[in-house]
Design an enzyme around this catalytic site. Sequence first.
Site, PDB file in Angstrom:
ATOM      1  N   ASN A 191       2.627  -8.737   4.304  1.00  0.00           N
ATOM      2  CA  ASN A 191       3.675  -7.740   4.144  1.00  0.00           C
ATOM      3  C   ASN A 191       3.056  -6.408   3.726  1.00  0.00           C
ATOM      4  O   ASN A 191       2.205  -5.902   4.441  1.00  0.00           O
ATOM      5  CB  ASN A 191       4.836  -8.229   3.260  1.00  0.00           C
ATOM      6  CG  ASN A 191       4.485  -8.751   1.895  1.00  0.00           C
ATOM      7  OD1 ASN A 191       3.990  -9.872   1.761  1.00  0.00           O
ATOM      8  ND2 ASN A 191       4.758  -7.981   0.856  1.00  0.00           N
ATOM      9  N   ASP A 192       3.424  -5.826   2.605  1.00  0.00           N
ATOM     10  CA  ASP A 192       3.159  -4.421   2.294  1.00  0.00           C
ATOM     11  C   ASP A 192       1.718  -3.966   2.562  1.00  0.00           C
ATOM     12  O   ASP A 192       0.765  -4.637   2.166  1.00  0.00           O
ATOM     13  CB  ASP A 192       3.408  -4.155   0.809  1.00  0.00           C
ATOM     14  CG  ASP A 192       4.736  -4.660   0.318  1.00  0.00           C
ATOM     15  OD1 ASP A 192       5.524  -5.188   1.111  1.00  0.00           O
ATOM     16  OD2 ASP A 192       4.990  -4.536  -0.892  1.00  0.00           O
ATOM     17  N   GLN A 220      -0.685  -7.130   1.637  1.00  0.00           N
ATOM     18  CA  GLN A 220      -0.272  -8.375   1.009  1.00  0.00           C
ATOM     19  C   GLN A 220      -0.424  -9.510   2.015  1.00  0.00           C
ATOM     20  O   GLN A 220       0.064  -9.411   3.146  1.00  0.00           O
ATOM     21  CB  GLN A 220       1.180  -8.260   0.548  1.00  0.00           C
ATOM     22  CG  GLN A 220       1.387  -7.258  -0.580  1.00  0.00           C
ATOM     23  CD  GLN A 220       0.898  -7.796  -1.913  1.00  0.00           C
ATOM     24  OE1 GLN A 220       1.606  -8.521  -2.599  1.00  0.00           O
ATOM     25  NE2 GLN A 220      -0.317  -7.433  -2.278  1.00  0.00           N
ATOM     26  N   TRP A 251       5.727 -16.319   2.941  1.00  0.00           N
ATOM     27  CA  TRP A 251       5.308 -15.630   1.730  1.00  0.00           C
ATOM     28  C   TRP A 251       4.847 -16.668   0.705  1.00  0.00           C
ATOM     29  O   TRP A 251       5.441 -17.723   0.549  1.00  0.00           O
ATOM     30  CB  TRP A 251       6.475 -14.810   1.187  1.00  0.00           C
ATOM     31  CG  TRP A 251       6.133 -13.927   0.022  1.00  0.00           C
ATOM     32  CD1 TRP A 251       5.744 -12.629   0.085  1.00  0.00           C
ATOM     33  CD2 TRP A 251       6.151 -14.274  -1.363  1.00  0.00           C
ATOM     34  NE1 TRP A 251       5.514 -12.130  -1.171  1.00  0.00           N
ATOM     35  CE2 TRP A 251       5.758 -13.126  -2.094  1.00  0.00           C
ATOM     36  CE3 TRP A 251       6.448 -15.437  -2.072  1.00  0.00           C
ATOM     37  CZ2 TRP A 251       5.664 -13.104  -3.479  1.00  0.00           C
ATOM     38  CZ3 TRP A 251       6.350 -15.423  -3.455  1.00  0.00           C
ATOM     39  CH2 TRP A 251       5.975 -14.278  -4.142  1.00  0.00           C
ATOM     40  N   PHE A 301      -0.227  -8.584  -6.484  1.00  0.00           N
ATOM     41  CA  PHE A 301       0.825  -7.841  -5.788  1.00  0.00           C
ATOM     42  C   PHE A 301       0.332  -6.448  -5.397  1.00  0.00           C
ATOM     43  O   PHE A 301      -0.793  -6.054  -5.680  1.00  0.00           O
ATOM     44  CB  PHE A 301       2.074  -7.763  -6.659  1.00  0.00           C
ATOM     45  CG  PHE A 301       2.970  -8.988  -6.576  1.00  0.00           C
ATOM     46  CD1 PHE A 301       2.501 -10.201  -6.085  1.00  0.00           C
ATOM     47  CD2 PHE A 301       4.290  -8.922  -6.989  1.00  0.00           C
ATOM     48  CE1 PHE A 301       3.316 -11.325  -6.006  1.00  0.00           C
ATOM     49  CE2 PHE A 301       5.122 -10.023  -6.911  1.00  0.00           C
ATOM     50  CZ  PHE A 301       4.646 -11.226  -6.421  1.00  0.00           C
ATOM     51  N   SER A 302       1.229  -5.667  -4.810  1.00  0.00           N
ATOM     52  CA  SER A 302       0.849  -4.410  -4.162  1.00  0.00           C
ATOM     53  C   SER A 302       0.244  -3.395  -5.124  1.00  0.00           C
ATOM     54  O   SER A 302       0.470  -3.433  -6.330  1.00  0.00           O
ATOM     55  CB  SER A 302       2.066  -3.789  -3.481  1.00  0.00           C
ATOM     56  OG  SER A 302       2.437  -4.530  -2.361  1.00  0.00           O
ATOM     57  N   ARG A 341       5.878  -3.168 -10.986  1.00  0.00           N
ATOM     58  CA  ARG A 341       4.881  -3.470  -9.960  1.00  0.00           C
ATOM     59  C   ARG A 341       4.589  -2.284  -9.036  1.00  0.00           C
ATOM     60  O   ARG A 341       5.277  -1.288  -9.025  1.00  0.00           O
ATOM     61  CB  ARG A 341       5.331  -4.661  -9.128  1.00  0.00           C
ATOM     62  CG  ARG A 341       6.730  -4.556  -8.518  1.00  0.00           C
ATOM     63  CD  ARG A 341       7.108  -5.859  -7.819  1.00  0.00           C
ATOM     64  NE  ARG A 341       8.485  -5.872  -7.332  1.00  0.00           N
ATOM     65  CZ  ARG A 341       9.516  -6.332  -8.018  1.00  0.00           C
ATOM     66  NH1 ARG A 341       9.341  -6.814  -9.242  1.00  0.00           N
ATOM     67  NH2 ARG A 341      10.729  -6.314  -7.495  1.00  0.00           N
ATOM     68  N   ASP A 342       3.525  -2.468  -8.245  1.00  0.00           N
ATOM     69  CA  ASP A 342       3.160  -1.595  -7.124  1.00  0.00           C
ATOM     70  C   ASP A 342       2.643  -0.224  -7.567  1.00  0.00           C
ATOM     71  O   ASP A 342       3.174   0.825  -7.177  1.00  0.00           O
ATOM     72  CB  ASP A 342       4.342  -1.410  -6.168  1.00  0.00           C
ATOM     73  CG  ASP A 342       5.054  -2.700  -5.827  1.00  0.00           C
ATOM     74  OD1 ASP A 342       4.402  -3.756  -5.845  1.00  0.00           O
ATOM     75  OD2 ASP A 342       6.270  -2.653  -5.531  1.00  0.00           O
ATOM     76  N   GLU A 387      10.845  -0.305  -5.456  1.00  0.00           N
ATOM     77  CA  GLU A 387       9.545  -0.901  -5.180  1.00  0.00           C
ATOM     78  C   GLU A 387       8.645   0.097  -4.463  1.00  0.00           C
ATOM     79  O   GLU A 387       9.106   1.092  -3.890  1.00  0.00           O
ATOM     80  CB  GLU A 387       9.709  -2.149  -4.308  1.00  0.00           C
ATOM     81  CG  GLU A 387      10.455  -3.281  -4.972  1.00  0.00           C
ATOM     82  CD  GLU A 387      10.323  -4.580  -4.206  1.00  0.00           C
ATOM     83  OE1 GLU A 387       9.988  -5.596  -4.839  1.00  0.00           O
ATOM     84  OE2 GLU A 387      10.561  -4.592  -2.977  1.00  0.00           O
TER      85      GLU A 387
END
Length: 467
Positions: free
Chosen positions: A30-31, A47, A55, A90-91, A155-156, A212
């Site tokens: 994903n991202d 990701q 996922w 995570f991102s 996050r991110d 996000e």
Amino acid sequence: MTSDKKESIKVTNSRYRLNYHIMGPNGWINDPNGLSYFKGYYHVFFQHHPYSADWGPMHWGHARSKDLIHWESLPIALFPDTPQDADGCFSGSAIVVDDKLYLMYTGHVLSNPDDPDSYTQNQNIAFSSDGINFQKSIYNPVIPTPPDDNSKDFRDPKIWYANNHWFSIIGSKNKSGLGRVLLYSSQNLKTWSFLGSLAEAKNADAEGYVWECPDFFKLDGSDILIVSPQGIKPKGNKYKNLFQTGYYVGDFDYKSMNFNHNSFSELDYGHDFYAPQSFQAPDGRRILLGWMNMWESDMPEKVDGWAGALTFPRELNLINNKLHMNPIEEIQQLRTHKIAEGNYSQYNSIVLPNNSVEYLGTFDAKSDVQICIKNIENNEIFILKISSELNQASLQKYNDFEPRVANLSLEKQFDIHILIDSSSAEIFINNGEAVFTERFYDEHDLFIETSTSENDFQINAFQLSIQ
């Protein structure tokens, strides 16, 4: 068993694999993460769950390129293998410091492996001298917890350097259930100070209950905040995706740390665009890639051992306070030969020799335009309509009864630029004023029909190389 000892899933069928877009070598992606230029290469991380097409505990997949077109798949850069990121890396983002490539990312930790909601999140640093092998900082987590008035969604991080400080924004939501972006600063990348909210939603239905994948940068004299909010309710023709991606334009004061901005605007009107990230190329261009899918979407490629892809790289420009996106000019490197060229009167049909094609049309703003992408059995996949009276573009997709609609500022002429790949279509209208990003799944050959209500139009279409 450590994560790097597991057996990766295999891709069993290439029918939907893309020819000139970034994908994972296998499994789920994903991202986009860590977009950067380092030691002669453009780097894109993403990701990645390499052990299934679903996922799962996130890793950082990795690809690099010398030209933003031809991508080399590299070994996984980050594994979830420390107490700070045991259930997912995570991102995050990247920055070059003292001839090293630094990644700032979110660690995801579950207190109960059987309860996906039992998570905490923190921020971490990893670095590399060669851009391939990464070492996690002994100071991790560099930001261990969110502020007291925040939820656990934290996050991110997007990192940048300005005014002799490192800054990072982090996507989150407050305890009142409103999305926001938090701002931090550091002088050494080891200890970070919380500076407050850069921006936050005033209403969950209008601006989202969690934000996000924030991105923040200066472009054409303005400061731009891109976020991917969840929870925005549809309003007329707006906000029809499950989750949205959009931006705020404003001015950021580094003395007061105040970001004075306008209202939220959608960035892409298609079904398959989320969590974009941008970076500045060495030549000064602001280049963006996004995840070319959407949560909860049907992904038929899963049965083939993979899922997810990234958009073709796009150049961003700010025109009349509105972000425009267009394919980077390097797309020309992929052209092998023309499959259509000339002026046409009211109708044209192009048979696509394979499903990797670039279409460029130029139209009179007084004409209504319809472009239909069909398969050889005459089944419609997309119908794009441009209304000169309404100054609108609408896109009807084969698996959605409701069209997606974007407003336009048409003048004398406008262009339609379409990139088609094996299972994707990216449609750029009026110099990228409106963009529709789409995945589709059809194993037949395709053709494109173009028709107008009046006046001639011009088309150039190219076969693109299959890599």
